[in-house]
Motif scaffolding. Structure first.
Motif, PDB file in Angstrom:
ATOM      1  N   CYS A 188      10.635   0.736  -2.673  1.00 51.63           N
ATOM      2  CA  CYS A 188      10.285   2.081  -2.131  1.00 51.63           C
ATOM      3  C   CYS A 188      10.320   2.221  -0.835  1.00 51.63           C
ATOM      4  CB  CYS A 188       8.610   2.133  -2.477  1.00 51.63           C
ATOM      5  SG  CYS A 188       7.661   0.966  -1.532  1.00 51.63           S
ATOM      6  N   PRO A 203       6.139  13.212   1.224  1.00 50.27           N
ATOM      7  CA  PRO A 203       6.064  11.924   1.110  1.00 50.27           C
ATOM      8  C   PRO A 203       6.500  11.354   2.551  1.00 50.27           C
ATOM      9  CG  PRO A 203       8.230  12.669   0.419  1.00 50.27           C
ATOM     10  CD  PRO A 203       7.557  13.911   0.661  1.00 50.27           C
ATOM     11  N   TYR A 234       0.975  -1.229   0.053  1.00 48.18           N
ATOM     12  CA  TYR A 234      -0.058   0.166   0.073  1.00 48.18           C
ATOM     13  C   TYR A 234       0.805   1.254  -0.036  1.00 48.18           C
ATOM     14  CZ  TYR A 234      -4.141   2.768   0.821  1.00 48.18           C
ATOM     15  OH  TYR A 234      -5.234   3.670   0.704  1.00 48.18           O
ATOM     16  N   PRO A 273       3.277   2.515  -1.875  1.00 52.70           N
ATOM     17  CA  PRO A 273       3.449   3.127  -3.155  1.00 52.70           C
ATOM     18  C   PRO A 273       2.230   3.780  -3.639  1.00 52.70           C
ATOM     19  CG  PRO A 273       3.582   0.805  -3.686  1.00 52.70           C
ATOM     20  CD  PRO A 273       3.846   0.923  -2.062  1.00 52.70           C
ATOM     21  N   ILE A 274       1.165   3.296  -3.311  1.00 48.25           N
ATOM     22  CA  ILE A 274      -0.274   3.654  -3.699  1.00 48.25           C
ATOM     23  C   ILE A 274      -0.257   5.052  -2.848  1.00 48.25           C
ATOM     24  CG2 ILE A 274      -2.742   3.287  -3.352  1.00 48.25           C
ATOM     25  CD1 ILE A 274      -2.253   0.326  -3.771  1.00 48.25           C
ATOM     26  N   CYS A 297       7.123  -3.876  -2.869  1.00 47.64           N
ATOM     27  CA  CYS A 297       7.539  -2.628  -3.043  1.00 47.64           C
ATOM     28  C   CYS A 297       8.733  -2.522  -1.964  1.00 47.64           C
ATOM     29  CB  CYS A 297       6.440  -1.415  -2.564  1.00 47.64           C
ATOM     30  SG  CYS A 297       6.107  -1.847  -0.907  1.00 47.64           S
ATOM     31  N   ASN A 353       1.917  12.721  -3.388  1.00 44.71           N
ATOM     32  CA  ASN A 353       2.480  13.728  -4.387  1.00 44.71           C
ATOM     33  C   ASN A 353       1.551  14.294  -5.264  1.00 44.71           C
ATOM     34  OD1 ASN A 353       4.872  14.222  -6.091  1.00 44.71           O
ATOM     35  ND2 ASN A 353       3.801  13.217  -7.565  1.00 44.71           N
ATOM     36  N   LYS A 354       0.442  13.662  -5.718  1.00 44.47           N
ATOM     37  CA  LYS A 354      -0.610  14.405  -6.359  1.00 44.47           C
ATOM     38  C   LYS A 354      -1.331  15.422  -5.640  1.00 44.47           C
ATOM     39  CE  LYS A 354      -5.250  13.217  -8.101  1.00 44.47           C
ATOM     40  NZ  LYS A 354      -6.202  11.861  -8.210  1.00 44.47           N
ATOM     41  N   LEU A 413      -9.053   6.158  -3.356  1.00 41.70           N
ATOM     42  CA  LEU A 413      -8.064   5.162  -2.924  1.00 41.70           C
ATOM     43  C   LEU A 413      -8.806   3.711  -2.498  1.00 41.70           C
ATOM     44  CD1 LEU A 413      -6.015   7.864  -0.843  1.00 41.70           C
ATOM     45  CD2 LEU A 413      -5.355   6.707  -2.820  1.00 41.70           C
ATOM     46  N   GLN A 464       2.032   7.028  -1.526  1.00 44.40           N
ATOM     47  CA  GLN A 464       3.152   7.947  -2.062  1.00 44.40           C
ATOM     48  C   GLN A 464       2.651   8.499  -3.272  1.00 44.40           C
ATOM     49  OE1 GLN A 464       5.555   8.588   0.182  1.00 44.40           O
ATOM     50  NE2 GLN A 464       7.039   7.073   0.120  1.00 44.40           N
ATOM     51  N   ASP A 465       2.103   7.969  -4.246  1.00 45.19           N
ATOM     52  CA  ASP A 465       1.468   8.366  -5.205  1.00 45.19           C
ATOM     53  C   ASP A 465       0.519   9.438  -4.957  1.00 45.19           C
ATOM     54  OD1 ASP A 465       3.159   7.033  -6.786  1.00 45.19           O
ATOM     55  OD2 ASP A 465       1.720   5.531  -7.478  1.00 45.19           O
ATOM     56  N   TRP A 466      -0.402   9.350  -4.026  1.00 50.22           N
ATOM     57  CA  TRP A 466      -1.566  10.004  -3.692  1.00 50.22           C
ATOM     58  C   TRP A 466      -0.962  11.317  -3.077  1.00 50.22           C
ATOM     59  CZ3 TRP A 466      -3.366  12.011   1.072  1.00 50.22           C
ATOM     60  CH2 TRP A 466      -4.466  12.764   0.955  1.00 50.22           C
TER      61      TRP A 466
END
Length: 337
Positions: A323, A73, A58, A60-61, A320, A67-68, A194, A63-65
Motif C-alpha cells: 500500500c 487518500p 496502520y 491501510p486502516i 502493508c 475512503n469510507k 478506529l 486508507q479504508d476509513w
C-alpha cells in the motif's frame, strides 16, 4: 488584494493540505475535521523509511476509513537522495546515517532530519500540485495542517512554531484551536470505531523514552546498536542517541547517553550480542563501501541488516508495503511526461 478567480475547469481556492504522520494527533484531527464537515484537499505522509512496522500497518486502516468518509487518500512521498559520493545508494534516513557514520540531527540538538526527510518531499510534491500553483500565482498561501495537541510538550513546540512566517504556507494547528488534549485525541479516534495508532517516530529517534525501548522488537534494538557503533568514531560532543544522558534530576528519569548502554543494562539484548554487533557491523559497512567504489557487487541495505537480524527476517517485511508502494496519483497533478 489577491486577484483570486476561477479558471475554465475548477474554482481556484486555498488548498487545505494535511501533513500526516500516521500518529495519534494526525488521525484525531482528521476524525474531528470529518465531524466538523471540513475536508482536506490532500493528505501527505512523508515516509522516512524507518518507522515501526506497527505504524506502516496502520496506513491501510486509515486508507479504508478515509475512503469510507469521502476524504482523499493518503499520498506517500519520499525524499530522494542523489549525491552518494561514490558510496552505495541509500533511501532512508537510517541508511543515510549508517552510510555517513553519524546520528540523526536531533541527537545533536537540531531538527534538520525532519526538514530534509519530511518537509522537503511534501513541499516538492506541492510544487507540482496544480491547485497550489494556481493559488500561489494568485498571491495566496497554501494552508498546511499541523498536528500539535495541547499537551505541555506540544504546546512548547507550538509556541515556537506559531511565530514562524513562511512566504508560501499558512500553518493551521486545529487541535490547539479546539483545545484537544492527547487523551481527547485518543477518545475521538475510538469514538469513530478506529484503533488508536502507535506513536509515529523513527525506530532510533533520540526522543524515544526508556520505557518505549522496553517494548521494542529486537530488530529495532539491533539497528540502534549498529547506528551508535557506526557513529561513535566521529562523536566528540555527545555519547549517542540520548546525547550525554541525564542523571534523573528535575523530574527527569535517569538514562545514559547511549541507548546501547540501556539495552545492555535492561537485558533487552545480551551483552555478547551487542558487542558482536558493535565490532562487526561498522567494519562490514566500511568494507562494503570500499567494494562498491571498486565496482564490486554488495548486498543492499535491507539484506545487509538482515545478516544481523536473522530470526526476524520474516517480520522485517512491512505487512502493508504494497500500500505504500502503490501511491494514489494526486488530482490536478502535473503529468510526468
Amino acid at each position: 488584494m489577491n486577484n483570486i478567480q476561477s479558471n475554465l475547469f475548477y474554482e481556484i481556492k486555498q488548498p487545505l493540505i494535511a501533513a500526516c504522520g500516521l500518529g495519534v494527533d494526525t488521525v484525531a484531527y482528521l476524525v474531528e475535521m470529518k465531524s466538523r464537515n471540513i475536508k482536506p484537499d490532500a493528505i501527505l505522509f512523508a515516509d522516512v523509511g524507518v518507522e515501526k512496522d506497527e505504524t506502516y500497518s496502520y496506513l491501510p486502516i486509515l486508507q479504508d476509513w478515509l475512503n469510507k468518509v469521502g476524504f482523499p487518500p493518503v499520498i506517500t512521498v519520499k525524499y530522494v537522495a542523489k549525491d552518494f559520493k561514490n558510496r552505495p545508494p541509500y533511501h532512508t534516513i537510517g541508511e543515510d546515517c549508517l552510510t555517513n557514520g553519524t546520528l540523526p540531527s536531533l541527537a545533536f540538538g537540531f531538527k534538520s532530519c525532519s526538514l530534509k526527510w519530511k518537509v522537503t518531499p511534501q513541499n516538492k510534491w506541492l510544487e507540482e500540485y496544480i491547485p497550489a500553483i494556481d493559488w500561489w500565482n494568485a498571491g495566496g498561501k497554501v494552508k498546511k495542517i499541523i498536528g500539535y495537541d495541547t499537551s505541555p510538550k506540544d504546546m512548547k513546540r507550538y509556541a515556537v512554531a506559531k511565530e514562524f512566517i513562511d512566504p508560501k504556507y499558512e500553518y493551521w494547528y486545529p487541535l490547539v484551536e479546539w483545545g484537544m488534549t492527547r487523551n481527547d485525541c485518543k477518545n475521538k479516534i475510538r469514538s469513530e470505531g478506529l484503533p488508536v495508532p502507535p506513536k509515529s517516530a523513527c525506530i532510533f529517534c533520540p526522543s524515544t523514552q526508556p520505557e518505549e525501548l522496553l517494548e521494542y522488537k529486537k530488530k529495532y534494538l539491533r539497528y540502534i546498536v549498529i547506528m551508535e557503533a557506526r557513529a561513535e568514531p566521529k562523536l566528540t560532543s555527545i555519547l549517542g542517541l540520548w546525547r550525554n544522558g541525564i542523571k534523573g534530576t528535575k523530574n527527569g528519569k535517569p538514562k545514559p547517553g547511549r541507548m546501547t548502554d540501556f539495552i545492555i543494562a535492561e537485558g533487552l539484548l545480551s551483552e555478547n550480542e551487542v558487542n558482536d554487533l558493535r565490532q562487526k557491523a561498522p567494519i562490514e559497512i566500511i568494507n562494503n563501501q570500499a567494494k562498491f567504489a571498486d565496482g564490486l557487487e554488495i548486498p543492499d541495505w535491507h539484506d545487509f541488516l538482515e545478516l544481523f537480524t536473522e530470526e526476524d527476517a520474516v517480520e522485517s517485511i512491512h505487512p502493508c508495503s504494497g500500500c505504500i508502494a502503490n501511491n494514489f496519483p494526486p488530482p490536478f497533478h502535473k503529468s510526468s511526461k
